[in-house]
Design an enzyme around this catalytic site. Sequence first.
Site, short mmCIF file in Angstrom:
data_model
loop_
_atom_site.label_atom_id
_atom_site.label_comp_id
_atom_site.label_asym_id
_atom_site.label_seq_id
_atom_site.Cartn_x
_atom_site.Cartn_y
_atom_site.Cartn_z
N GLY A 16 3.55 38.40 16.16
CA GLY A 16 4.65 38.92 16.53
C GLY A 16 5.71 37.67 16.85
N GLY A 17 5.17 36.35 16.22
CA GLY A 17 5.84 35.35 16.54
C GLY A 17 7.27 35.12 16.05
CB VAL A 21 8.40 38.24 23.54
CG1 VAL A 21 7.62 37.55 24.39
CG2 VAL A 21 8.92 39.30 24.24
CE1 TYR A 145 6.38 49.87 21.83
CE2 TYR A 145 6.88 50.60 24.14
CZ TYR A 145 7.06 49.82 22.97
OH TYR A 145 7.09 48.26 23.69
CE LYS A 149 3.54 48.00 23.27
NZ LYS A 149 3.04 46.42 22.73
CG HIS A 188 15.40 46.51 23.78
ND1 HIS A 188 14.90 45.57 22.82
CD2 HIS A 188 14.34 47.54 23.57
CE1 HIS A 188 13.70 45.90 22.61
NE2 HIS A 188 13.50 47.01 22.89
CD1 TRP A 210 26.37 56.95 24.88
CD2 TRP A 210 24.83 56.02 24.05
NE1 TRP A 210 26.69 56.86 23.65
CE2 TRP A 210 25.53 56.42 23.28
CE3 TRP A 210 23.57 55.11 23.84
CZ2 TRP A 210 25.11 55.78 21.80
CZ3 TRP A 210 23.32 54.81 22.66
CH2 TRP A 210 24.06 54.95 21.44
N1 LIG Z 1 11.93 43.88 24.08
C1 LIG Z 1 11.41 44.32 25.24
O1 LIG Z 1 12.35 44.64 26.17
C2 LIG Z 1 9.85 44.57 25.59
C3 LIG Z 1 9.60 44.96 26.75
C4 LIG Z 1 8.17 45.05 27.06
C5 LIG Z 1 7.45 44.88 26.24
N2 LIG Z 1 7.81 44.44 24.79
C6 LIG Z 1 6.77 43.99 23.91
O2 LIG Z 1 6.63 42.95 23.74
C7 LIG Z 1 6.28 42.59 22.49
C8 LIG Z 1 7.09 41.78 21.60
O3 LIG Z 1 8.38 42.54 21.52
P1 LIG Z 1 9.75 41.73 20.90
O4 LIG Z 1 10.79 42.56 21.55
O5 LIG Z 1 9.77 40.53 20.84
O6 LIG Z 1 9.50 42.67 19.43
P2 LIG Z 1 10.57 42.48 18.15
O7 LIG Z 1 11.64 41.34 18.38
O8 LIG Z 1 10.80 43.65 17.58
O9 LIG Z 1 9.35 41.70 17.09
C9 LIG Z 1 8.13 42.36 16.57
C10 LIG Z 1 7.20 41.37 16.04
O10 LIG Z 1 6.06 42.08 15.67
C11 LIG Z 1 6.02 41.74 14.41
N3 LIG Z 1 5.25 42.80 13.67
C12 LIG Z 1 5.73 44.13 13.46
N4 LIG Z 1 5.11 44.91 12.53
C13 LIG Z 1 4.04 44.20 12.18
C14 LIG Z 1 2.84 44.40 11.19
N5 LIG Z 1 2.76 45.60 10.83
N6 LIG Z 1 2.39 43.24 11.00
C15 LIG Z 1 2.57 42.17 11.55
N7 LIG Z 1 3.66 41.99 12.37
C16 LIG Z 1 4.15 43.02 12.75
C17 LIG Z 1 7.40 41.44 13.57
O11 LIG Z 1 7.16 40.60 12.58
P3 LIG Z 1 8.63 40.73 11.51
O12 LIG Z 1 9.61 39.76 12.00
O13 LIG Z 1 7.80 40.16 10.33
O14 LIG Z 1 8.72 41.96 11.21
C18 LIG Z 1 7.82 40.84 14.73
O15 LIG Z 1 7.44 39.61 14.83
C19 LIG Z 1 5.88 43.81 21.79
O16 LIG Z 1 4.61 44.29 21.97
C20 LIG Z 1 6.73 45.00 22.59
O17 LIG Z 1 5.99 46.15 22.86
C21 LIG Z 1 9.13 44.07 24.31
#
Ligand SMILES: NC(=O)c1ccc[n+]([C@@H]2O[C@H](COP(=O)([O-])OP(=O)(O)OC[C@H]3O[C@@H](n4cnc5c(N)ncnc54)[C@H](OP(=O)(O)O)[C@@H]3O)[C@@H](O)[C@H]2O)c1
Length: 294
Positions: A16-17, A21, A145, A149, A188, A210
């Site tokens: 998820g690089g 995050v 979801y 998790k 978000h 909302w």
């Molecule tokens: N954002 C928040 O507010 C929040 C809060 C709490 C926890 N989290 C957790 O933090 C983590 C990162 O969140 P984020 O907001 O950074 O998410 P994000 O911006 O949606 O990024 C998701 C990442 O996961 C990769 N990914 C998705 N499906 C995949 C697959 N099938 N195979 C390989 N890679 C895949 C994506 O790659 P591509 O770019 O190639 O699609 C992207 O790098 C997640 O586990 C999320 O549940 C987020």
Amino acid sequence: MTEALGAKPKRILVTGGTGLVGRAIQEVVANGEGRPDEEWVFVSSRDADLTSAVETKALFEKHKPTHVIHLAAMVGGLFKNIRCNLDFWRRNIHINDNVLHSAYECGVQKVVSCLSTCIFPDKTTYPIDETMIHNGPPHSSNFGYSYAKRMIDVQNRGYFEQHGCRFTAVIPTNVFGPHDNFNIEDGHVLPGLIHKVYLAKQNGSALTVWGTGKPRRQFIYSLDLARLFVWVLREYEEVEPIILSVRHNQGRWAVQEDSQQRQAQALPPQLPVHALQTSCEGDLHLVQHQLRQC
Ligand SMILES: NC(=O)c1ccc[n+]([C@@H]2O[C@H](COP(=O)([O-])OP(=O)(O)OC[C@H]3O[C@@H](n4cnc5c(N)ncnc54)[C@H](OP(=O)(O)O)[C@@H]3O)[C@@H](O)[C@H]2O)c1
């Protein structure tokens, strides 16, 4: 040089690089947090589809990581969660199982996965802490979801009990920062609000917010979270997940209620109004017991 001094070099794979995050971790590592004995590898779905066990294993065999930060997930805002609970469950269960099992098979020393505050029970007492994750069902709007998790924590305990693996997880509060998802329906709350304000200003139209405005939430800046992630990877030795949040009395944010605006807005007829905001009455208030003890 580091090997000569006895320090073993680390190769840290970040799944998820390319996300919100993951990019924040890339930035802090590039700007001072990285160490000479660490090699960081950031991957996305272009490198491997982690829902595929074969592709996941090949990725691990290619990079041979000693450590993993596991961020990859199907992530979405409120409406996408409501529409696609089954997809969120299936895709995230597959991703997590493939990543954790490949890490085990490849002898990875430590995995830090990422949970979320919405996994906590819907009906609970406040403040919430790390011991309360499995105390009751999560809010029904995003059960797919949330349960996926929660199962990371179950798997981490299983890998520790059966194989002695140091797999753990962090629980960040709502994250915001550069590279966020600004989609109004599927993103978000903060980037969604910014997008709405931008459109209202650009079009000279009314701003519709909302929700009732009563619930309050904690938010963490992605670069602060990134530094805490690096700290957890290096220093936190427990299997129990750890909440990463601002202090209780800092950084809380409320959507102010404006009754005139609420009367004026046209709400989607079938959908709950910002269910995550209304999913608990009052504050969603977390305390990080583990972080305080470290
Ligand atoms: N954002 C928040 O507010 C929040 C809060 C709490 C926890 N989290 C957790 O933090 C983590 C990162 O969140 P984020 O907001 O950074 O998410 P994000 O911006 O949606 O990024 C998701 C990442 O996961 C990769 N990914 C998705 N499906 C995949 C697959 N099938 N195979 C390989 N890679 C895949 C994506 O790659 P591509 O770019 O190639 O699609 C992207 O790098 C997640 O586990 C999320 O549940 C987020």
